[in-house]
Design an enzyme around this catalytic site. Structure first.
Site, mmCIF file in Angstrom:
data_model
loop_
_atom_site.group_PDB
_atom_site.id
_atom_site.type_symbol
_atom_site.label_atom_id
_atom_site.label_comp_id
_atom_site.label_asym_id
_atom_site.label_seq_id
_atom_site.Cartn_x
_atom_site.Cartn_y
_atom_site.Cartn_z
ATOM 1 N N ASP A 189 0.855 -1.058 0.082
ATOM 2 C CA ASP A 189 -0.003 0.030 -0.109
ATOM 3 C C ASP A 189 0.950 1.250 -0.012
ATOM 4 O OD1 ASP A 189 -2.696 1.355 0.551
ATOM 5 O OD2 ASP A 189 -1.311 2.041 2.369
ATOM 6 N N GLU A 223 0.948 -0.523 -5.338
ATOM 7 C CA GLU A 223 -0.010 0.775 -5.174
ATOM 8 C C GLU A 223 0.613 2.040 -5.622
ATOM 9 O OE1 GLU A 223 -3.838 2.656 -3.209
ATOM 10 O OE2 GLU A 223 -1.810 2.351 -2.134
#
Length: 819
Positions: free
Chosen positions: A535, A590
């Site tokens: 993330d 990401e």
């Protein structure tokens, strides 16, 4: 056994003789092989520019004799275990820019001199640009229009391809697919047996990226410096820690570790002046178990077993570390704690010593499935996966949601909010305890049972891991752990993310590297996760964290003083570790910036991820839905956005994820149908043009996104049937630091759940959307139409054709997997 090896995108023929690993004894070949055979290795296949012919370059290999009719056997696991060791010694391929050659895993064409049929053995051989002196080179041209091999053999060619070459070559081509499937099965069996190579390849020169993308050359100084820093870190870890494999086992040294004689607890807290271990086991007496500090700032205490042999700390009891720090006395949850809970009526969490008896520990029954050829991810949050307004459990998700994911046709599930986080409304992104599972949903053993069930269903399990930042909490998180703001994080403004209100790791710190790399290893070793979605790595890779920054695609935005090289090196080390130790592992990044080389292997000079999330696609759909009527949409612009990605770097496409479902935003279905979703979705009632048009566009948006957007696909749970409304976590009223009052929702869970019952109700139009999404997944599973081959050599022409690379490490001209 004797054989030849191949390293992807390398050019060499290497002979090696070695015995197969003990773990492969169950699938070892019979002792006898072919009787009187002549073998020709085909090294290279070149596709002409006009796609009318294929040139096959090969080399002859000596004959062999035996008494069996079975072709020689090759263990693919043995191949994998050697590739990394060969990398540093193999010469590279010298490719011309205009070459249409496609390197493949070469194979041995074996012709029985005493039999009637030709056999094929897949071998792992290098490119023809480097031959052993013992081999002679041959060349054969296959004419696709006539479907035959033309005679173009030199005087030194082997007798293995004789006047019957045309017919026999046809047999070769027909058997390639069968051999590939056989080897794929073997690889899957070996993966399921739990036998891993445990080889992390050594660093190379990292210059391959400049061959792939010449536009990187003006930034060569930065990229070479980046790779040197990576190599320096690897060498230091090798010198002082025994390598990445040992370095990433920090959980065997730090935290609580029980032996036959007692429990050892260690904690890195260099800023602390005094420390002791406290908990239920010693009545929270700070003087009972005082710790000692070494020269590296590591505190340690040993607790011998009780007189009856039981551990000094009972399973399930509360524990904390009591410290005198530069900012005063404090009690903290151990940084390496494996479980933490929030007692009823309390705000801070408590660390829990989690070590159940062997007969109570969950034991995995099913091995991880092989990495899917086309990754189709179902993004899920366990806590909000119930149809009821409550926090769902791992057990309920296991029993109710996993079978649904399998039935819908997805082959992977991505689990959000697994790491413990004190604030539920953070969606799991403000992590407080990195080694602990979220206790809201159950125990560590409950999570293990969930993952085991997913593997039983054939589902790949990805974890949404958060190493980009950490919770700002002091009492139950890492912030100010030893009383200083520079312990795990950068000090001052550099260590604080003003938009997320969270702390930012110092990736140049030795112990921070140990902590984070060991954290990845822990989730794989202990819970059997098959991969990670990293993330927020845009925040990691740049000192500006991507805030107030518009990325235009100019390379100067990626390589310069704004790049956090320490963070990039950490990501390279993480990918090295995961791909080296776990051959089937998948890493997804990401990143909103579009960082070049993000998804190229580390040994080439890349950062090493398998996929990046194609985040621009969802933004494009929201832009169109919010600003333009659908009849005004520019299809050329849509197609450009869907296909605008870096060549040879794989992407996961999605029309919407959890981001678009949060309160304050709208899902695609809500944008398209708005309030009509509440009372116009019954099949036995009147529809509206908005609903009819919305359903049609919802289907088309998802279909074209899956078809053109990338090499994989992702969907957030519930969006497959157009889940109404948004996600709103339970929250109370807030007063911000600036004095602004933000009303809560009364702690309601009403909009923090998934109404799967709407998609299952056959009398509602939601069901039509769900069935369409299911049909998309099944279509790809059966026919591979969305993530199919880049080269359109049709199978009816009896020619070899090439995979796009959705499940392999290379792509384009580097792809070396036969389909």
């Amino acid at each position: 056994m004797a054989g030849t090896m191949h390293a992807a995108s390398r050019s060499a023929t290497v002979s090696c003789a070695m015995a197969p690993p003990a773990c492969l004894a169950s699938c070892a070949p019979p002792a006898a092989v072919l009787q009187s055979t002549t073998t020709t290795t085909i090294n290279r296949i070149c596709l002409s520019a006009a796609a009318t012919s294929i040139s096959i370059t090969g080399s002859s290999i000596s004959s062999s004799s035996s008494s069996s009719s079975r072709s020689p056997w090759l263990c693919p696991q043995l191949v994998d275990s050697q590739v990394s060791l060969l990398r540093s010694s193999l010469p590279r391929v010298n490719r011309e820019k205009n070459s249409h050659c496609i390197d493949i895993i070469s194979f041995n064409y074996v012709r029985q001199t005493s039999g009637s049929s030709a056999n094929l053995q897949e071998d792992v051989q290098g490119d023809a640009s480097f031959e052993s002196p013992a081999f002679s080179t041959t060349s054969v041209v296959m004419d696709t229009s006539k479907d035959r091999l033309a005679s173009s053999l030199s005087e030194n060619s082997t007798k293995a391809i004789s006047q019957n070459v045309e017919d026999e070559a046809s047999d070769v081509v027909q058997q390639v697919q069968a051999i590939r499937e056989e080897n794929a099965t073997l690889r899957g069996d070996i993966s399921q047996s739990g036998c891993e190579t445990n080889i992390i390849p050594p660093p190379e020169d990292g210059l391959r990226i400049f061959e792939i993308d010449s536009h990187l050359k003006p930034y060569k100084e930065h990229l070479v410096y980046r790779y040197k820093e990576y190599k320096k870190k690897r060498n230091l870890i090798e010198e002082y820690e025994g390598g990445l494999e040992a370095f990433s086992k920090g959980f065997e040294k730090f935290g609580f570790n029980r032996s036959s004689v007692g429990i050892t607890y260690r904690e890195w807290a260099p800023g602390a002046k005094w420390a002791s271990l406290i908990g239920d086991f010693n009545n929270w007496n700070p003087n009972a178990d005082v710790m000692k500090k070494d020269k590296f700032g590591v505190w340690e205490v040993f607790l011998p077993n009780q007189a009856d042999g039981s551990p000094a700390i009972p399973h399930g009891s509360r524990v904390k570390i009591h410290m005198n720090t530069p900012s005063g006395w404090k009690d903290s949850i151990p940084a390496w704690i494996k479980f933490a809970v929030q007692a009823p009526g309390e705000i801070p969490y408590n660390g829990i010593y989690y070590d159940p008896p062997d007969n109570e520990k969950y034991k995995f029954q099913h091995k991880s499935p092989r990495r899917p050829d086309s990754l189709r991810i179902y993004e899920a949050h366990v806590g909000m996966s119930s149809t009821e307004p409550k926090v769902n459990s791992y057990v309920e998700f296991r029993d109710d949601v996993l079978p649904r994911i399998k039935r819908l046709g997805y082959n992977a599930v991505q689990l959000m909010a697994i790491q413990e986080h004190a604030y539920y409304g953070s969606f799991g992104y403000h992590v407080t305890n990195f080694f602990a599972v979220s206790s809201r949903c159950g125990t560590p053993d409950d999570l293990k049972s969930l993952i085991d069930r997913a593997h039983e269903l054939g589902l790949f399990v990805l974890m949404d891991v958060v190493h980009s930042h950490a919770s700002n909490n002091v009492l139950d998180g890492l912030n100010m752990f030893d009383g200083t703001d520079s312990h795990y994080f950068h000090s001052g403004a550099r260590g604080y993310h003003w938009m997320w209100d969270s702390r930012l790791f110092d990736y140049g710190s030795w112990e921070v590297l140990r902590f984070l790399l060991s954290n990845l290893r822990w989730w794989v070793e202990e819970y059997h996760f098959d991969g990670f979605r990293f993330d927020g790595i845009t925040s990691m890779m740049y000192t500006h964290h991507g805030l107030q920054m518009t990325f235009t695609g100019s390379y100067g935005e990626y390589f310069g003083l704004a790049t956090d090289v320490d963070a990039v090196v950490y990501l390279m080390l993480a990918n090295d570790l995961l791909h080296g130790l776990y051959s089937q592992h998948v890493t997804v990044a990401e990143d909103v910036s579009g960082m070049p080389t993000l998804c190229r292997p580390v040994h080439e000079g890349g950062i090493g991820f398998d996929y990046r999330l194609q985040m621009a696609i969802a933004d494009k759909w929201i832009e169109l839905l919010s600003k333009k009527k659908d009849e005004e949409w520019d299809m050329g612009n849509i197609i450009f956005t869907l296909t605008n990605r870096r060549w040879s770097e794989k992407c996961i496409a999605y029309a919407e994820s959890h981001d678009q479902a949060l309160v304050g935003d709208k899902t695609l279905a809500f944008w398209l149908m708005d309030k009509d979703m509440y009372d116009k979705m019954a099949l036995d009632g009147p529809s509206t043009p908005r609903v009819d048009r919305g359903i049609a566009l919802h289907k088309m948006i998802r279909l074209i996104t899956m078809a053109l957007g990338g090499e994989g696909y992702l969907n957030f749970m519930g969006n497959e049937f157009g889940h109404p409304e948004w996600i709103d976590f339970p929250r109370g009223d807030q007063v911000l630091p600036n004095g602004k009052f933000v009303p809560g929702n009364g702690g309601s869970y009403d909009k923090c759940r998934r109404r799967f019952d709407l998609g299952d109700a056959e009398f509602l139009r939601y069901h039509e959307l769900q069935e369409f999404d299911c049909a998309m997944q099944q279509l790809e599973e059966k026919h591979k139409v969305f993530f199919s081959s880049e080269c359109c050599l049709m199978p009816h022409s009896k020619l070899l054709f090439w995979c796009k690379g959705a499940s392999c490490d290379q792509q384009g001209f580097e792809c070396s997997h036969l389909i």
